[in-house]
Each structure stands twice: as structure tokens, then as C-alpha cells.
Design a protein around this motif. Structure first.
Motif, PDB file in Angstrom:
ATOM      1  N   ASP A 112       0.828  -1.204   0.000  1.00 17.21           N
ATOM      2  CA  ASP A 112       0.000   0.000   0.000  1.00 17.21           C
ATOM      3  C   ASP A 112       0.865   1.257   0.000  1.00 17.21           C
ATOM      4  OD1 ASP A 112      -2.271  -1.526   0.003  1.00 17.21           O
ATOM      5  OD2 ASP A 112      -2.624  -1.372   2.160  1.00 17.21           O
ATOM      6  N   LYS A 113       2.008   1.184   0.664  1.00 14.38           N
ATOM      7  CA  LYS A 113       2.918   2.321   0.677  1.00 14.38           C
ATOM      8  C   LYS A 113       3.475   2.561  -0.730  1.00 14.38           C
ATOM      9  CE  LYS A 113       4.703   2.840   4.608  1.00 14.38           C
ATOM     10  NZ  LYS A 113       5.484   2.707   5.859  1.00 14.38           N
ATOM     11  N   TYR A 114       3.765   1.481  -1.433  1.00 10.65           N
ATOM     12  CA  TYR A 114       4.218   1.614  -2.821  1.00 10.65           C
ATOM     13  C   TYR A 114       3.136   2.258  -3.689  1.00 10.65           C
ATOM     14  CZ  TYR A 114       4.634   0.220  -7.681  1.00 10.65           C
ATOM     15  OH  TYR A 114       4.639   0.224  -9.051  1.00 10.65           O
ATOM     16  N   LEU A 115       1.891   1.822  -3.530  1.00 13.48           N
ATOM     17  CA  LEU A 115       0.801   2.397  -4.316  1.00 13.48           C
ATOM     18  C   LEU A 115       0.629   3.879  -4.014  1.00 13.48           C
ATOM     19  CD1 LEU A 115      -1.924  -0.411  -4.064  1.00 13.48           C
ATOM     20  CD2 LEU A 115      -0.331   0.047  -5.954  1.00 13.48           C
ATOM     21  N   LEU A 116       0.807   4.239  -2.747  1.00 11.45           N
ATOM     22  CA  LEU A 116       0.698   5.641  -2.360  1.00 11.45           C
ATOM     23  C   LEU A 116       1.780   6.471  -3.051  1.00 11.45           C
ATOM     24  CD1 LEU A 116      -0.507   7.854  -0.511  1.00 11.45           C
ATOM     25  CD2 LEU A 116       1.136   7.148   1.236  1.00 11.45           C
ATOM     26  N   LEU A 117       2.998   5.957  -3.057  1.00  6.48           N
ATOM     27  CA  LEU A 117       4.091   6.674  -3.711  1.00  6.48           C
ATOM     28  C   LEU A 117       3.898   6.722  -5.221  1.00  6.48           C
ATOM     29  CD1 LEU A 117       7.176   5.299  -1.736  1.00  6.48           C
ATOM     30  CD2 LEU A 117       6.087   7.532  -1.519  1.00  6.48           C
ATOM     31  N   LYS A 118       3.316   5.676  -5.740  1.00  8.75           N
ATOM     32  CA  LYS A 118       3.055   5.615  -7.192  1.00  8.75           C
ATOM     33  C   LYS A 118       2.079   6.721  -7.598  1.00  8.75           C
ATOM     34  CE  LYS A 118       1.939   2.054 -10.645  1.00  8.75           C
ATOM     35  NZ  LYS A 118       0.686   2.550 -11.226  1.00  8.75           N
ATOM     36  N   LYS A 119       1.137   7.009  -6.720  1.00  2.00           N
ATOM     37  CA  LYS A 119       0.134   8.032  -7.021  1.00  2.00           C
ATOM     38  C   LYS A 119       0.669   9.436  -6.764  1.00  2.00           C
ATOM     39  CE  LYS A 119      -3.862   5.110  -5.934  1.00  2.00           C
ATOM     40  NZ  LYS A 119      -4.998   4.897  -5.005  1.00  2.00           N
ATOM     41  N   SER A 120       1.510   9.559  -5.752  1.00  2.00           N
ATOM     42  CA  SER A 120       1.968  10.900  -5.395  1.00  2.00           C
ATOM     43  C   SER A 120       3.393  10.864  -4.863  1.00  2.00           C
ATOM     44  CB  SER A 120       1.031  11.505  -4.338  1.00  2.00           C
ATOM     45  OG  SER A 120       1.524  12.753  -3.897  1.00  2.00           O
ATOM     46  N   ASP A 121       4.344  11.314  -5.663  1.00  2.00           N
ATOM     47  CA  ASP A 121       5.744  11.341  -5.247  1.00  2.00           C
ATOM     48  C   ASP A 121       5.964  12.291  -4.078  1.00  2.00           C
ATOM     49  OD1 ASP A 121       6.436   9.543  -7.175  1.00  2.00           O
ATOM     50  OD2 ASP A 121       7.063  11.060  -8.633  1.00  2.00           O
ATOM     51  N   SER A 122       5.058  13.216  -3.875  1.00  2.00           N
ATOM     52  CA  SER A 122       5.227  14.189  -2.804  1.00  2.00           C
ATOM     53  C   SER A 122       5.124  13.552  -1.429  1.00  2.00           C
ATOM     54  CB  SER A 122       4.169  15.293  -2.930  1.00  2.00           C
ATOM     55  OG  SER A 122       2.870  14.752  -2.742  1.00  2.00           O
ATOM     56  N   LYS A 123       4.573  12.334  -1.366  1.00  2.00           N
ATOM     57  CA  LYS A 123       4.421  11.648  -0.087  1.00  2.00           C
ATOM     58  C   LYS A 123       5.676  10.892   0.321  1.00  2.00           C
ATOM     59  CE  LYS A 123      -0.003  12.512   0.678  1.00  2.00           C
ATOM     60  NZ  LYS A 123      -0.503  13.176   1.896  1.00  2.00           N
ATOM     61  N   GLU A 124       6.653  10.806  -0.564  1.00  2.00           N
ATOM     62  CA  GLU A 124       7.799   9.919  -0.348  1.00  2.00           C
ATOM     63  C   GLU A 124       8.579  10.257   0.920  1.00  2.00           C
ATOM     64  OE1 GLU A 124      11.744   8.253  -2.672  1.00  2.00           O
ATOM     65  OE2 GLU A 124      10.391   9.659  -3.656  1.00  2.00           O
ATOM     66  N   ASN A 125       8.925  11.531   1.116  1.00  2.17           N
ATOM     67  CA  ASN A 125       9.731  11.893   2.276  1.00  2.17           C
ATOM     68  C   ASN A 125       9.015  11.584   3.578  1.00  2.17           C
ATOM     69  OD1 ASN A 125      11.862  12.794   0.746  1.00  2.17           O
ATOM     70  ND2 ASN A 125      11.134  14.913   0.648  1.00  2.17           N
ATOM     71  N   GLU A 126       7.727  11.841   3.595  1.00  2.00           N
ATOM     72  CA  GLU A 126       6.940  11.558   4.798  1.00  2.00           C
ATOM     73  C   GLU A 126       6.967  10.069   5.132  1.00  2.00           C
ATOM     74  OE1 GLU A 126       2.229  11.591   6.109  1.00  2.00           O
ATOM     75  OE2 GLU A 126       2.923  12.928   4.508  1.00  2.00           O
ATOM     76  N   VAL A 127       6.840   9.231   4.124  1.00  2.00           N
ATOM     77  CA  VAL A 127       6.850   7.783   4.310  1.00  2.00           C
ATOM     78  C   VAL A 127       8.202   7.311   4.829  1.00  2.00           C
ATOM     79  CG1 VAL A 127       6.740   5.574   3.110  1.00  2.00           C
ATOM     80  CG2 VAL A 127       5.052   7.329   2.623  1.00  2.00           C
ATOM     81  N   LEU A 128       9.282   7.801   4.242  1.00  2.00           N
ATOM     82  CA  LEU A 128      10.615   7.363   4.647  1.00  2.00           C
ATOM     83  C   LEU A 128      10.945   7.778   6.073  1.00  2.00           C
ATOM     84  CD1 LEU A 128      12.706   8.010   1.417  1.00  2.00           C
ATOM     85  CD2 LEU A 128      11.691   5.894   2.220  1.00  2.00           C
TER      86      LEU A 128
END
Length: 255
Positions: A112-128
Motif C-alpha cells: 500500500d505504501k508503494y501504491l501511495l508513492l506511485k500516485k503521489s511522489d510528494s508523499k515519499e519523504n513523509e513515508v521514509l
């Protein structure tokens, strides 16, 4: 169709991943199953994938050697039994770090985290940042093995972890070598099992058969272009790092 590659040298672990992938709602195609560094370099140079599931310790070395040799632009979900490589993972396009054995629920959260990043690259830093905090908490909470039980003809005795300079695997048998160079036969089945019991800040797997303790390293010398020779306390001969582990070892020894 989401195209994924699986880099995993253990068949049961690979089958488990494929089973989890087959149960996802999204259409997914496993375009490559890889078990060595050499194969990974050859395949990924000529194959376009959307996501990689990657183990770290492979049959012929360390998976980070792959990512040093070729440019990977897709995200990577790392699947491993070791928690000492998580920083390297984030430096190699890693978006998740699944510690084995992981559940289907844990796998689904990574997906699900991959799908989230796939939809919006802006979420990447928050996830990491969130994942790094989780991993730091896990490392702090884990209790590491303080001593090992040794079965001898005279009976059972105990060997303190702090007195072990390194562990050595030889033809399926694991020995702990102490500060005076004496070898102790251990009942733990594999070096991988033992490594999972030890603090990654204190112990490092320098090759497929040797695991060293930082405090007992007396000297490090260059062995050849891509490897190092390590002199351990109580030892006359040097231990040699593998090509795949040398870069990570350099970072580990300086921490």
C-alpha cells in the motif's frame, strides 16, 4: 499491469512472496526471479520493472553491489532477516524494509505504501521518515543475546558474547572464537541464525562464513582493490571481507 522483479536466493521465501503478490487486488506480473548479484545486474540492465522486492544477502554476495553497478529508478522493497542494512536500503531507492519472517499483513502495508508513492511522489519523504522512526524504535527495543551455551564432553558451559571475537561457519558447523583464539562449537544451526541474535552495531557479517565483533578488531588493511584484511584479537591470520560487503563494512566500522 504492475511489473515486479524478485531478488531472493531462498526458494521458500521467494514462493512466499509470489503467494502474497498473487493475492493482491491489483494486476501484477513477476517478470524476473533472481538469486545472484551477477544475474541481477544482467537482468535489470535489460528489463524495465515498476518495483523490486530484494533480499540483501545473495548466493554470490550482497545485493547493494547490484545497485552500485547499475542505475535503478524504480522503488525497492527490501526483504531481509537483518536490520543493520536499513540505512543502506534508503540510499538505494528503498521505500520499505520488511524484516523476516514478515506476515501477509505487514507485506500488504508495504504494498500500500508503494501504491501511495506511485500516485503521489510528494508523499515519499513523509513515508521514509516514518519508516526510519519505526526501525529505530525496533532496534532500541530488541534484546540481544548476552551469552551462548556450549555443549562439551565434560558438560555444558557458557560463553559470554563480549568474549567472542568472531563466529565462523565451516562445512555447516558454526564456531565461536574467543579472545585467546580458542574455538567453541555452537548448537545454533547457521551463521544467519546467530547473526539475528546479535546487535548489528557490534557484529558484522564480512563474508558468507565469518561474523566479526567490532570491539575485538585490532587492525584493518587493504587486501586488494575491493576487499579488506581484518586482524582480530588473538588471531595470527587475517579475515577477508567479500567484495559485496566491503562498502557496508567501511560505513559500519566508522559508526
Amino acid at each position: 499491469m504492475i511489473k515486479v522483479a524478485i531478488i531472493e536466493d531462498e526458494i521458500p521465501a521467494r514462493n512466499k512472496l509470489k503467494r502474497f503478490i498473487s493475492e493482491l487486488d491489483e494486476p501484477v506480473e513477476v517478470v524476473a526471479e533472481i538469486d545472484t548479484v551477477e544475474t541481477a545486474v544482467n537482468v535489470l540492465e535489460n528489463t524495465t520493472v515498476d518495483l523490486i522486492f530484494s533480499d540483501i544477502e545473495l548466493l554470490d554476495g550482497n545485493a547493494f553491489e547490484v545497485y552500485e553497478q547499475i542505475s535503478i529508478t524504480c522503488p525497492i522493497i527490501f526483504t531481509t532477516a537483518y536490520d543493520q542494512f536499513w540505512m543502506n536500503a534508503f540510499e538505494s531507492n528503498g521505500i520499505e524494509y520488511l524484516l523476516k519472517p514478515f506476515t501477509q499483513d505487514r507485506f500488504k502495508k508495504a504494498w500500500d505504501k508503494y501504491l501511495l508513492l506511485k500516485k503521489s511522489d510528494s508523499k515519499e519523504n513523509e513515508v521514509l521518515v516514518e519508516l526510519q522512526q519505526i526501525l529505530n524504535n525496533n532496534k532500541q527495543e530488541k534484546n540481544y543475546k548476552k551469552r551462548f551455551t556450549v555443549n562439551a564432553h565434560q558438560g555444558i558451559y557458557f560463553l559470554n558474547t563480549g568474549d567472542i571475537t568472531f563466529f565462523e561457519a565451516n562445512e555447516g558447523i558454526v564456531f565461536a572464537v574467543d579472545i585467546i583464539g580458542k574455538k567453541h562449537l555452537l548448537h545454533e544451526s547457521t551463521l544467519k541464525d546467530i547473526e539475528a541474535l546479535l546487535s548489528p552495531s557490534e557484529f558484522f557479517r564480512i563474508n558468507r562464513s565469518e561474523l566479526v565483533q567490532k570491539q575485538h578488531i585490532e587492525r584493518i588493511e587493504r587486501y586488494n582493490k575491493n576487499t579488506l584484511a581484518i586482524r582480530m584479537k588473538g588471531q595470527e591470520t587475517h579475515l577477508i571481507t567479500s567484495q559485496g560487503s566491503t562498502s557496508a563494512f567501511r560505513k559500519w566500522i566508522e559508526d
